[in-house]
Design a protein around this motif. Sequence first.
Motif: not given
Length: 467
Positions: A271, A275, A314, A318, A392, A398, A403-404, A408
């Motif tokens: 990432l 992030v 969120k 994560l 994000l 996320c 999904q990331c 990313k």
Amino acid sequence: MDLLTPPATNQPVASSSGSAVAQGKQKRMEPDPDLDPAAAEQSTPPKKKRARTKKPAPPKKPSDWHLTKDDIPKNVRSTKELPTQDDAPPAITEADKEPFEQCFRTASHIRSSVQASMDEHSGAVHDAPAWLAKIMRSLPDGSTNASNIERIPEGYRLIILRAVAVLGLSRWAPDVLSKDPESKYNILHEDLALRTFQRVAAGQGYSHMGINLGIVHNEQLIYMFSYMYACAKAEAKSPGAAVRANRLSTVFKRRQDLSIGRVNILKAQCLSQHVISLAKETEAHSDDELIEANDANGIAGNYHIKVKEGRSQKVKTLFRLADVTRCHLASGKRGYRKQERNRVDSPMPQPSERTAIPQAVPIDWFDPEYFNHTLTLREQAQLVKHGVRVALPTADLCATWEQCSVWKNLSDSDFMLQYGNTVLADYNLPTEEDLKRLEEFENDAKEDEVQDDLESNASQAGDVSED
């Protein structure tokens, strides 16, 4: 038998015969110009081969020769009857010092008497076993210090207590609140603690702790006076301070380990740096509290997670995703691994006692409601003074690693165009006028501080001239 002096060890003596032979061979190979004229006429002497030399060992640092408070506390704690980190040294009364004053006159008398007294009388103190049994019954369950004390052979535990009793002391209790580590009373306790430690360590009494025997006989040991003074002072000022400080210190260390583990997982998932910066600061993570102890089968209990004020949902999602991955990877590693306790949400969530917020995180670490209505404009300006970053996308993009993976690898400009500007719209940032006014207030405060210093200096100068 000398109860304190450990068995002498044979010191190896390096031999220089090898170097002498090498020098003899070298001399025989070199021609003598006086006996061999041809050799003297040679214009270029033969090249000598450079001998291989081993790299010298790096010089030892001063810290390599000293024990720290983590090396000798078990001897001190067992002598002082402080089996856990929560126990603080007690205050000393004149009644505690009276037997001591009758036994010793000077500091030199103390140092010469400790060794002789222990050698002569260590077997004559008959009530030491009963004293030891009382101490062992008082040890709490689950304490690391108590466990280490129990593993010291009983014979060495008796030597320590007999050494205390034979010197006329009812207990080993230095007067740490006196702020005088060089007093006769404290010198006795220091010498007694170090000598009994040396005796037990030399006899492998601390082998379960991995004591470095190479520094056991160093007479320049750093005594624990300052450490014990801080504990006693805090306890005298606020009863229960030792328990609170130890608990908060343990909580902070767990949270620090949690931060490192989460950062490693975010890096492993490739990432972006924005992030990763969400998790770098220890203040970015929630702390926890042990509620459920180990069960009868030894299975570790759970830590109940406390609420981290101001953090967005969120980011919490994560971090929990990273925890699941981290624990899964750890369970698949070979070899012994200390079982990690589970962190679970409490049925009745409690706010964290550590309320500090991170200072170098992207703006979306904060919940928009908290950022807009709880933080002051000054706090907001401090958080965005080096620029506004968004790490994000919205929460629905996320929640999983799949999904990331969609966003990313985007560049910063592409990410802001597709996702970041939408997130940023929820935050009320300080305006240029706000920042300018805050700067004016800070400049005024600095000028007032300078003026106060000038007036204070002038006042002091006037007092001196009058004198």
